[in-house]
Design an enzyme around this catalytic site. Sequence first.
Site, PDB file in Angstrom:
ATOM      1  N   HIS A 288      14.378  -1.427 -13.954  1.00 39.73           N
ATOM      2  CA  HIS A 288      12.955  -1.306 -14.269  1.00 39.73           C
ATOM      3  C   HIS A 288      12.090  -2.183 -13.364  1.00 39.73           C
ATOM      4  CE1 HIS A 288      13.730   1.258 -17.629  1.00 39.73           C
ATOM      5  NE2 HIS A 288      14.490   0.364 -18.222  1.00 39.73           N
ATOM      6  N   HIS A 367      -9.231 -19.449  25.618  1.00 38.02           N
ATOM      7  CA  HIS A 367      -8.527 -18.268  25.068  1.00 38.02           C
ATOM      8  C   HIS A 367      -9.346 -17.011  25.361  1.00 38.02           C
ATOM      9  CE1 HIS A 367      -6.550 -15.626  22.077  1.00 38.02           C
ATOM     10  NE2 HIS A 367      -5.562 -16.495  22.108  1.00 38.02           N
TER      11      HIS A 367
END
Length: 464
Positions: A288, A367
């Site tokens: 279940h 970056h």
Amino acid sequence: MSEKQTTLAKDVSLRGKGLHTGVDVTITFKPAPANSGYRFCRIDLPGKPVIDAIADNVTETSRGTTLVQGEASVATIEHVLAAFSGMRVDNALIEIDAPEAPIMGGSSGMFVEAIKEAGIIELKDDRNYYVIREKITFSDEEHGVDLIVYPDDHFSAHVLIDYNSKILGNQYAILDDIRNFEKEVSSSRTFVFFHELEPLFRMGLIKGGDMENAVVILEREVEQEEIDRIAKMFNKPGITEHHAGVLNNTKLRFPNEPARHKLLDLIGDLSLVGQPIKGKVVATRPGHYSNTRLARLIRQQIKRQATKKQIPLLDTTKPAVMDIEKIKKLLPHRFPMLMVDRILEMTETHVIGMKNTTYNEAFFQGHFVDEHVFPGVLLIETMAQVGGILVLNNVDEPEKYSTYFLKVDRLKFKHKVIPGDTIIIRCDLTEPIRRNIVIMYTQAFVGEKLVAEGELTAQVIKNR
């Protein structure tokens, strides 16, 4: 031609005992309108509260599936739901006067007969299938559990069980066509090992068990005295079988009846998706918990796909729901790590936030030197902070709590973000917050372009 949704033609009632509580239960199946799905109504409680049969409401799965909505709960509902799903009844109101569905022989057989007695009628609305487009998996490596649903043009299920038992061995069950559910699956009963009976009884469970609503597996020879003692406990004298195998109170209806019953449970639990699915389910050692987790994953996929259709566009004419000063009262982040400039929209289940990017932000200088790109890790942080505002907005005294992210799943970067872009973040809860654990699906957009998406899991913790 399209298939139409169905419901019952009239009311029908059954009466029996709850497997674990042992109380007498009357359960009544009633017609329901299109698109209402399955709903349980606790008519024994004040106000007759209704519980939607969806995976979001599952709270307990140890010895059956339990649903909770508000203050109301209903347990051991998987056999009822398997009957409706297997008989392709899409909508039903299920009234019940106890906290648990009756066991009714330990299978879906009696529920199927009740549905046939009531009759099935078509409604005007089309049946709303969810078609599996990509593989969805739930795995529990520790217990050897694997559930996978593959794309297909109809529903089918393959189940393998293995309990390391010499008596049961490995068993396999297949349902290739849901229309064969009644004949091939519905009468398969739940099963229990003999050595489990007394511990379960001592735990206050299986009070409604009488050794006729379950197949009892005896893995080794047991003295007749021991069998008599357990049989007396369940008011079932006259059991004489003490050889390893199935106790002589019953005979197997199929050689692989335990595997077929696990398939029955799987069908009942997967009905908690909230709509029928088209896909091939392959389940190894299902239970279940794993069944309902797979149903929840499918529901999350449905919600993600629905959310993708709702591209949040920036409207500068509307006032912000939260400006930066209000945001600072909820989030503990400060320069240079406060990544949310404005909250544009918020409800109890979703939030839309905004992050402006400029060339002046220091990380752009490195970056990258020749091609400036917003770092992916900071984009995740931005998504997480917007989600954190949604979470903290749902707790009392939010200033006393913080949100800590536990994991990121299925994150995909679609396009780069560059200086000058305005990032719009949308976060949606994929299930209710339970035990301070939050799961949300989040997307980042620049204009109408999706730049990133994924699932975030977080925990809400009170500050020291």
